[in-house]
Motif scaffolding. Structure first.
Motif, PDB file in Angstrom:
ATOM      1  N   VAL A  27       7.152  -7.665   1.156  1.00 30.34           N
ATOM      2  CA  VAL A  27       6.719  -7.584   2.551  1.00 30.34           C
ATOM      3  C   VAL A  27       5.206  -7.415   2.515  1.00 30.34           C
ATOM      4  CG1 VAL A  27       6.780  -6.229   4.671  1.00 30.34           C
ATOM      5  CG2 VAL A  27       8.884  -6.590   3.350  1.00 30.34           C
ATOM      6  N   LYS A  28       4.493  -8.281   3.238  1.00 32.24           N
ATOM      7  CA  LYS A  28       3.036  -8.302   3.148  1.00 32.24           C
ATOM      8  C   LYS A  28       2.386  -7.877   4.460  1.00 32.24           C
ATOM      9  CE  LYS A  28       3.229 -12.111  -0.187  1.00 32.24           C
ATOM     10  NZ  LYS A  28       2.782 -13.491  -0.514  1.00 32.24           N
ATOM     11  N   ALA A  81       3.981  -3.243  12.757  1.00 33.45           N
ATOM     12  CA  ALA A  81       5.009  -2.411  12.120  1.00 33.45           C
ATOM     13  C   ALA A  81       5.939  -3.270  11.277  1.00 33.45           C
ATOM     14  CB  ALA A  81       5.811  -1.656  13.177  1.00 33.45           C
ATOM     15  N   TYR A  82       6.435  -2.672  10.196  1.00 35.78           N
ATOM     16  CA  TYR A  82       7.288  -3.350   9.228  1.00 35.78           C
ATOM     17  C   TYR A  82       8.461  -2.409   8.940  1.00 35.78           C
ATOM     18  CZ  TYR A  82       2.623  -5.330   8.766  1.00 35.78           C
ATOM     19  OH  TYR A  82       1.380  -5.865   9.036  1.00 35.78           O
ATOM     20  N   ALA A  83       9.670  -2.800   9.398  1.00 29.40           N
ATOM     21  CA  ALA A  83      10.814  -1.891   9.353  1.00 29.40           C
ATOM     22  C   ALA A  83      11.915  -2.394   8.420  1.00 29.40           C
ATOM     23  CB  ALA A  83      11.376  -1.693  10.758  1.00 29.40           C
ATOM     24  N   HIS A  84      12.838  -1.477   8.092  1.00 30.21           N
ATOM     25  CA  HIS A  84      14.033  -1.708   7.267  1.00 30.21           C
ATOM     26  C   HIS A  84      13.705  -1.930   5.787  1.00 30.21           C
ATOM     27  CE1 HIS A  84      15.929  -1.807  11.080  1.00 30.21           C
ATOM     28  NE2 HIS A  84      15.619  -3.056  11.394  1.00 30.21           N
ATOM     29  N   ASN A  85      12.552  -1.459   5.345  1.00 29.52           N
ATOM     30  CA  ASN A  85      12.167  -1.686   3.954  1.00 29.52           C
ATOM     31  C   ASN A  85      13.081  -0.939   2.983  1.00 29.52           C
ATOM     32  OD1 ASN A  85       9.601  -3.169   4.560  1.00 29.52           O
ATOM     33  ND2 ASN A  85       9.116  -1.217   5.552  1.00 29.52           N
ATOM     34  N   ARG A  86      13.241  -1.526   1.809  1.00 22.97           N
ATOM     35  CA  ARG A  86      13.975  -0.840   0.743  1.00 22.97           C
ATOM     36  C   ARG A  86      13.095   0.198   0.080  1.00 22.97           C
ATOM     37  NH1 ARG A  86      16.349  -4.140  -4.381  1.00 22.97           N
ATOM     38  NH2 ARG A  86      14.147  -4.123  -5.006  1.00 22.97           N
ATOM     39  N   LYS A  87      11.824  -0.168  -0.104  1.00 26.22           N
ATOM     40  CA  LYS A  87      10.880   0.742  -0.745  1.00 26.22           C
ATOM     41  C   LYS A  87       9.498   0.547  -0.141  1.00 26.22           C
ATOM     42  CE  LYS A  87       9.146   2.162  -5.305  1.00 26.22           C
ATOM     43  NZ  LYS A  87       9.187   1.876  -6.767  1.00 26.22           N
ATOM     44  N   ILE A  88       8.842   1.655   0.187  1.00 22.30           N
ATOM     45  CA  ILE A  88       7.479   1.613   0.702  1.00 22.30           C
ATOM     46  C   ILE A  88       6.500   1.722  -0.465  1.00 22.30           C
ATOM     47  CG2 ILE A  88       5.781   2.852   2.105  1.00 22.30           C
ATOM     48  CD1 ILE A  88       8.065   3.670   3.955  1.00 22.30           C
ATOM     49  N   ILE A  98       3.058  -4.556   0.701  1.00 18.24           N
ATOM     50  CA  ILE A  98       3.088  -3.153   1.109  1.00 18.24           C
ATOM     51  C   ILE A  98       4.481  -2.535   1.019  1.00 18.24           C
ATOM     52  CG2 ILE A  98       1.089  -3.397   2.628  1.00 18.24           C
ATOM     53  CD1 ILE A  98       3.003  -3.667   4.986  1.00 18.24           C
ATOM     54  N   ALA A  99       5.508  -3.381   0.818  1.00 22.47           N
ATOM     55  CA  ALA A  99       6.872  -2.852   0.755  1.00 22.47           C
ATOM     56  C   ALA A  99       7.795  -3.880   0.127  1.00 22.47           C
ATOM     57  CB  ALA A  99       7.368  -2.480   2.148  1.00 22.47           C
ATOM     58  N   GLU A 100       9.013  -3.416  -0.170  1.00 20.91           N
ATOM     59  CA  GLU A 100      10.085  -4.297  -0.620  1.00 20.91           C
ATOM     60  C   GLU A 100      11.090  -4.436   0.521  1.00 20.91           C
ATOM     61  OE1 GLU A 100      11.822  -2.657  -4.120  1.00 20.91           O
ATOM     62  OE2 GLU A 100       9.992  -2.861  -5.335  1.00 20.91           O
ATOM     63  N   LEU A 101      11.448  -5.661   0.825  1.00 24.91           N
ATOM     64  CA  LEU A 101      12.384  -5.916   1.908  1.00 24.91           C
ATOM     65  C   LEU A 101      13.719  -5.234   1.629  1.00 24.91           C
ATOM     66  CD1 LEU A 101      12.743  -9.155   3.899  1.00 24.91           C
ATOM     67  CD2 LEU A 101      14.821  -8.107   2.993  1.00 24.91           C
ATOM     68  N   GLY A 102      14.354  -4.729   2.677  1.00 28.18           N
ATOM     69  CA  GLY A 102      15.618  -4.030   2.492  1.00 28.18           C
ATOM     70  C   GLY A 102      16.463  -4.036   3.746  1.00 28.18           C
ATOM     71  N   SER A 103      17.380  -3.078   3.823  1.00 25.46           N
ATOM     72  CA  SER A 103      18.304  -2.980   4.950  1.00 25.46           C
ATOM     73  C   SER A 103      18.408  -1.560   5.471  1.00 25.46           C
ATOM     74  CB  SER A 103      19.692  -3.489   4.537  1.00 25.46           C
ATOM     75  OG  SER A 103      20.186  -2.742   3.423  1.00 25.46           O
ATOM     76  N   SER A 104      17.425  -0.721   5.194  1.00 29.16           N
ATOM     77  CA  SER A 104      17.466   0.649   5.695  1.00 29.16           C
ATOM     78  C   SER A 104      17.407   0.641   7.222  1.00 29.16           C
ATOM     79  CB  SER A 104      16.287   1.465   5.123  1.00 29.16           C
ATOM     80  OG  SER A 104      15.049   0.899   5.496  1.00 29.16           O
TER      81      SER A 104
END
Length: 272
Positions: A185-186, A218-225, A239-245
């Motif tokens: 996620v960029k 804003a960037y939401a539902h990331n697996r890891k920040i 800035i993050a890894e895409l996820g499903s949180s």
């Protein structure tokens, strides 16, 4: 199946069914899809108070209540760098307003202007010629928007948009972009990380970036920040890894807010 005593009258039975239905609907609303509903924080909240919890920032609180962070800060006598502390009580009603430069107005500003010395008279000068930027006027809408805002937006992820911005029906305050867990996620533009955490209902692991005095993303539902609060980021930086949180499937929920109000990111992102 619902069962009632045989002696229950029809009116009582109907009343019980109605109460049960209301209770079930309330339970159904308490899920992680709060950002997709026309809920308490849409439209903005201008009443009550908020007690600051550990890990919250003025930006995240303003985001939660659909407010501009400068406006909320002004209402509570808080200025740059917008520092707050856990346990602090913030009023959500307005005590003043915010100008485009970020300074507060209202009673405070009025008091300061009452004692301001009269302006110094200077000789009249010839009016400056008005400059028209034809390139900006003739540019496509998204290009003009980028120029005026001084933000060069780019896509935060290359996936397919699976849900668009919507202000009616199933409200969506941004866009949802499909992806696989762990994909990058960029940052959509250069800025400063003003929130990195999971304290906002429905957003999961969330990052908020401040780009200038008008725009946040804003960037939401990331697996890891992968960034921390206070860090400066470059456009395109991971800035993050895409996820499903906070979501029922892997995706990136992306928002842009102008002066605290959600706007359609498609009008700002470059065409693909």
């Amino acid at each position: 199946m619902l069962r009632f005593p045989s002696g229950t009258c029809p009116f009582t039975r109907a009343l019980k069914i109605l109460i049960l239905g209301i209770a079930l609907s309330m339970l159904g609303g308490c899920n992680t899809s709060a950002i997709y509903q026309d809920d308490l924080y849409n439209p903005p909240v201008y009443w009550g108070r908020h007690v600051v919890q550990p890990g919250e920032t003025l930006y995240s609180i303003a985001w939660r209540y659909g407010r501009d962070y400068r406006e909320l800060g002004s209402a509570n006598g808080i200025g740059p760098p917008w520092t707050i502390e856990a346990g602090q009580v913030l009023r959500l009603d307005l005590r003043g307003t915010v100008t485009s430069s970020g300074s507060s107005s209202g009673h405070t500003a009025s008091a300061s202007t009452r004692h301001r010395p009269p302006p110094v008279q200077t000789p009249a000068s010839a009016p400056r010629p008005k400059v028209t930027r034809s390139a900006d006027r003739d540019a496509p809408l998204e290009k003009r928007t980028q120029t005026v805002a001084h933000v060069n937006w780019r896509w935060p992820h290359a996936g397919t948009v699976i849900a668009g911005y919507s202000t009616s029906g199933k409200v969506n305050k941004g866009i949802d972009i499909a992806g696989k867990p762990g994909e990058p996620v960029k940052a959509a533009a250069k800025g400063n990380v003003v929130y990195a955490g999971n304290g906002l209902l429905g957003y999961g692991n969330l990052i908020i970036v401040n780009h200038n005095e008008h725009y946040l993303s804003a960037y939401a539902h990331n697996r890891k920040i992968l960034v921390h609060e206070g860090e400066d980021v470059k456009a395109g930086q991971v800035i993050a890894e895409l996820g499903s949180s906070g979501a029922d499937r892997p995706m990136l929920h992306f928002e842009i807010r102008k002066n605290g109000n959600p706007v359609d990111p498609i009008h700002y992102l470059p065409p693909r």
